[in-house]
Structure formats: structure tokens, C-alpha cells
Design a protein around this motif. Structure first.
Motif, PDB file in Angstrom:
ATOM      1  N   MET A  32     -40.550 -12.387 -16.649  1.00 55.29           N
ATOM      2  CA  MET A  32     -39.697 -12.107 -15.975  1.00 55.29           C
ATOM      3  C   MET A  32     -40.057 -12.450 -14.251  1.00 55.29           C
ATOM      4  N   SER A  33     -38.944 -12.931 -13.669  1.00 52.02           N
ATOM      5  CA  SER A  33     -39.192 -13.435 -12.530  1.00 52.02           C
ATOM      6  C   SER A  33     -38.057 -13.026 -11.381  1.00 52.02           C
ATOM      7  N   TRP A  34     -38.170 -13.158 -10.046  1.00 49.94           N
ATOM      8  CA  TRP A  34     -37.064 -12.914  -9.104  1.00 49.94           C
ATOM      9  C   TRP A  34     -37.224 -14.161  -8.226  1.00 49.94           C
ATOM     10  N   TYR A  35     -36.166 -14.608  -8.056  1.00 45.17           N
ATOM     11  CA  TYR A  35     -35.528 -15.818  -7.197  1.00 45.17           C
ATOM     12  C   TYR A  35     -34.864 -15.612  -6.049  1.00 45.17           C
ATOM     13  N   ARG A  36     -34.642 -16.146  -5.053  1.00 43.61           N
ATOM     14  CA  ARG A  36     -33.753 -16.101  -4.039  1.00 43.61           C
ATOM     15  C   ARG A  36     -33.197 -17.460  -3.863  1.00 43.61           C
ATOM     16  N   GLN A  37     -32.005 -17.433  -3.320  1.00 50.06           N
ATOM     17  CA  GLN A  37     -31.217 -18.840  -3.187  1.00 50.06           C
ATOM     18  C   GLN A  37     -30.511 -18.527  -1.907  1.00 50.06           C
ATOM     19  N   ASP A  38     -30.902 -19.907  -0.996  1.00 47.84           N
ATOM     20  CA  ASP A  38     -30.405 -19.831   0.418  1.00 47.84           C
ATOM     21  C   ASP A  38     -29.497 -20.888   0.600  1.00 47.84           C
ATOM     22  N   PRO A  39     -28.558 -20.844   1.348  1.00 47.44           N
ATOM     23  CA  PRO A  39     -27.716 -22.124   1.348  1.00 47.44           C
ATOM     24  C   PRO A  39     -28.211 -23.316   1.605  1.00 47.44           C
ATOM     25  N   GLY A  40     -28.073 -24.421   0.872  1.00 48.95           N
ATOM     26  CA  GLY A  40     -28.641 -25.867   1.179  1.00 48.95           C
ATOM     27  C   GLY A  40     -30.055 -26.062   0.539  1.00 48.95           C
ATOM     28  N   MET A  41     -30.296 -24.905  -0.047  1.00 44.60           N
ATOM     29  CA  MET A  41     -31.804 -24.892  -0.560  1.00 44.60           C
ATOM     30  C   MET A  41     -32.088 -24.670  -2.041  1.00 44.60           C
TER      31      MET A  41
ATOM     32  N   THR B   5     -35.188 -33.313  -5.796  1.00 43.90           N
ATOM     33  CA  THR B   5     -34.094 -33.860  -5.129  1.00 43.90           C
ATOM     34  C   THR B   5     -32.930 -34.205  -5.653  1.00 43.90           C
ATOM     35  N   GLN B   6     -31.720 -33.688  -5.263  1.00 39.98           N
ATOM     36  CA  GLN B   6     -30.414 -33.947  -6.051  1.00 39.98           C
ATOM     37  C   GLN B   6     -29.522 -34.691  -4.929  1.00 39.98           C
ATOM     38  N   ILE B   7     -29.226 -35.817  -5.283  1.00 42.54           N
ATOM     39  CA  ILE B   7     -28.241 -36.679  -4.527  1.00 42.54           C
ATOM     40  C   ILE B   7     -27.021 -37.193  -5.254  1.00 42.54           C
ATOM     41  N   PRO B   8     -25.713 -36.966  -4.789  1.00 43.05           N
ATOM     42  CA  PRO B   8     -25.340 -36.728  -3.470  1.00 43.05           C
ATOM     43  C   PRO B   8     -25.406 -35.015  -3.420  1.00 43.05           C
ATOM     44  N   ALA B   9     -25.218 -34.402  -2.273  1.00 51.00           N
ATOM     45  CA  ALA B   9     -24.935 -33.109  -2.140  1.00 51.00           C
ATOM     46  C   ALA B   9     -23.607 -32.525  -2.552  1.00 51.00           C
ATOM     47  N   ALA B  10     -22.856 -33.388  -2.534  1.00 50.49           N
ATOM     48  CA  ALA B  10     -21.285 -33.128  -2.964  1.00 50.49           C
ATOM     49  C   ALA B  10     -20.733 -34.468  -3.593  1.00 50.49           C
ATOM     50  N   LEU B  11     -19.780 -34.271  -4.532  1.00 50.13           N
ATOM     51  CA  LEU B  11     -18.992 -35.234  -5.289  1.00 50.13           C
ATOM     52  C   LEU B  11     -17.804 -34.864  -5.599  1.00 50.13           C
ATOM     53  N   SER B  12     -16.697 -35.649  -5.276  1.00 53.62           N
ATOM     54  CA  SER B  12     -15.190 -35.328  -5.516  1.00 53.62           C
ATOM     55  C   SER B  12     -14.749 -36.682  -6.185  1.00 53.62           C
ATOM     56  N   VAL B  13     -14.262 -36.273  -7.607  1.00 58.08           N
ATOM     57  CA  VAL B  13     -13.726 -37.277  -8.499  1.00 58.08           C
ATOM     58  C   VAL B  13     -12.402 -37.043  -8.898  1.00 58.08           C
ATOM     59  N   PRO B  14     -11.614 -37.990  -9.326  1.00 55.70           N
ATOM     60  CA  PRO B  14     -10.494 -37.646 -10.038  1.00 55.70           C
ATOM     61  C   PRO B  14     -10.829 -37.225 -11.438  1.00 55.70           C
TER      62      PRO B  14
END
Lengths: 114, 113
Positions: A32-41, B5-14
Motif C-alpha cells: 500500500m502507498s500514499w501519493y500526492r497530486q499537485d497541479p502540473g506535476m 514526460t507527457q506532451i502535449p499538456a492539453a489536446l482538443s479534437v473533434p
């Protein structure tokens, strides 16, 4: 079979308060584990456990404590909450063993520290 | 140190388009790679897990591939639908990780009706 459950879903704390985030799983998983999620990371590992009585630190352990007294439960304690701990917290579990096992995640706890 | 790494950060498609989401990692010594879906304010749903010995996995309209030597994985979504709108995350389990997953920051996908 509920999988991985977390309580509470939302929590607001004042700086300096303490609290415990609960996590339970009913799949008899050793890990078992704990993670934290922050915006953009990406998610970052806080603490983990490979069985009852065994815990270890992850990437960002400061300010958090854990214990594992049973296979099912893995609570995360915030000792003295700080605004930097505002985040979404996820608990995960899996079968222990080398390599191949999928990890299952709880629904998360959204914590705000003011 | 493993980085994802994931690119792009955002994607919008029909709606109806086929699309590919990308995930790259810096160290090929991994046990497996998982793709997850995250809906706003919700938890993580595992979509596909690819073992290091596998090249691809399929589930319905989703197909994930893995090229360990080049440090790349792709998630292919066929005939996209508005219900596919979500953030897609990839995570690798390094061989020296003690179970830790290393995560990308995700691609936010919007499918326009």
C-alpha cells in the motif's frame, strides 16, 4: 469487493492542525502507498508499506507519518498541517512482488490547508 | 533518475477522430508502464498495463504501445467520443523502485461534439 476506499473525500484544515487520512483495501494486498497530486506535476510518493508492521519513506515524506498495523488499513497522518500540504492525496494498493502487478487507486482526498 | 514526460499538456479534437497521446521516459529499465484516466475531481482509473516484455495492449477502442529501447509509449484512442474527455496519465515502474510509480503530469483531452 469495495477495492480501495479513502475517507474523507474533502477536508479543510487550519495551519498547525493535525489529522489522519484513512485508507482501506479489501483485496488482501500486501503493498500500500500514499501519493500526492499537485497541479502540473505527476503524482509523488509520500510513504509506502510492503506488509503489516513495515513502512518506508517515498520521495516527499516530510510532514507525514504512517503506520500499518493490519493488512487492510494504511492511515496517513499530518502532524502539523501547512499550506504546502494543500493537495489531492491518493492511496494505492497492489499484490507485492517483483515487477508485474497492477496498482489500484482510491478516489482521493482533496485537502486544503488555510 | 527516471523522468516521465507527457506532451502535449492539453489536446482538443473533434468527435470521431482517432488520436494518439504520447508518454516518454528517460530510463528503459522498467518493469511495466500503466495508462490511467482521471476525470475532474475523481480518482484514477487504470486503463492498460503493459509489461516490459510486451509491445502493446488493447482494450476496446484503446491501444497502448511500448518501445522500451526508445523510452516511448503511445495511447491510441479510436473514434473518439465526448465521454473520452479526461486527463490521461502514464506511469512507469522502474526496476529499482521498490514499487514506486514515476508519473507524467498528464495530457488533458477534450473531445468536442
Amino acid at each position: 469487493n469495495a477495492g480501495v476506499t479513502q475517507t474523507p473525500k474533502f477536508q479543510v484544515l487550519k495551519t498547525g492542525q493535525s489529522m489522519t487520512l484513512q485508507c482501506a483495501q479489501d483485496m488482501n494486498h500486501e503493498y500500500m502507498s500514499w501519493y500526492r497530486q499537485d497541479p502540473g506535476m505527476g503524482l509523488r510518493l509520500i510513504h509506502y508499506s510492503v506488509g503489516a508492521g513495515i513502512t518506508d519513506q517515498g520521495e516527499v515524506p516530510n510532514g507525514y507519518n504512517v503506520s500499518r498495523s493490519t493488512t487492510e488499513d494504511f492511515p496517513l497522518r499530518l502532524l502539523s498541517a501547512a499550506p504546502s500540504q494543500t493537495s489531492v492525496y491518493f492511496c494505492a494498493s497492489s499484490v507485492a512482488g517483483v515487477g508485474i502487478y497492477e496498482q489500484y487507486f482510491g478516489p482521493g482526498t482533496r485537502l486544503t490547508v488555510t | 533518475k527516471q523522468e516521465v514526460t507527457q506532451i502535449p499538456a492539453a489536446l482538443s479534437v473533434p468527435e470521431g477522430e482517432n488520436l494518439v497521446l504520447n508518454c516518454s521516459f528517460t530510463d528503459s529499465a522498467i518493469y511495466n508502464l500503466q495508462w490511467f484516466r482521471q476525470d475532474p475531481g475523481k480518482g484514477l482509473t487504470s486503463l492498460l498495463l503493459i509489461q516490459s516484455s510486451q509491445r502493446e495492449q488493447t482494450s476496446g477502442r484503446l491501444n497502448a504501445s511500448l518501445d522500451k529501447s526508445s523510452g516511448r509509449s503511445t495511447l491510441y484512442i479510436a473514434a473518439s467520443q465526448p465521454g473520452d474527455s479526461a486527463t490521461y496519465l502514464c506511469a512507469v515502474r522502474p526496476e529499482d523502485s521498490n514499487y514506486q510509480l514515476i508519473w507524467g503530469a498528464g495530457t488533458k483531452l477534450i473531445i468536442k461534439p
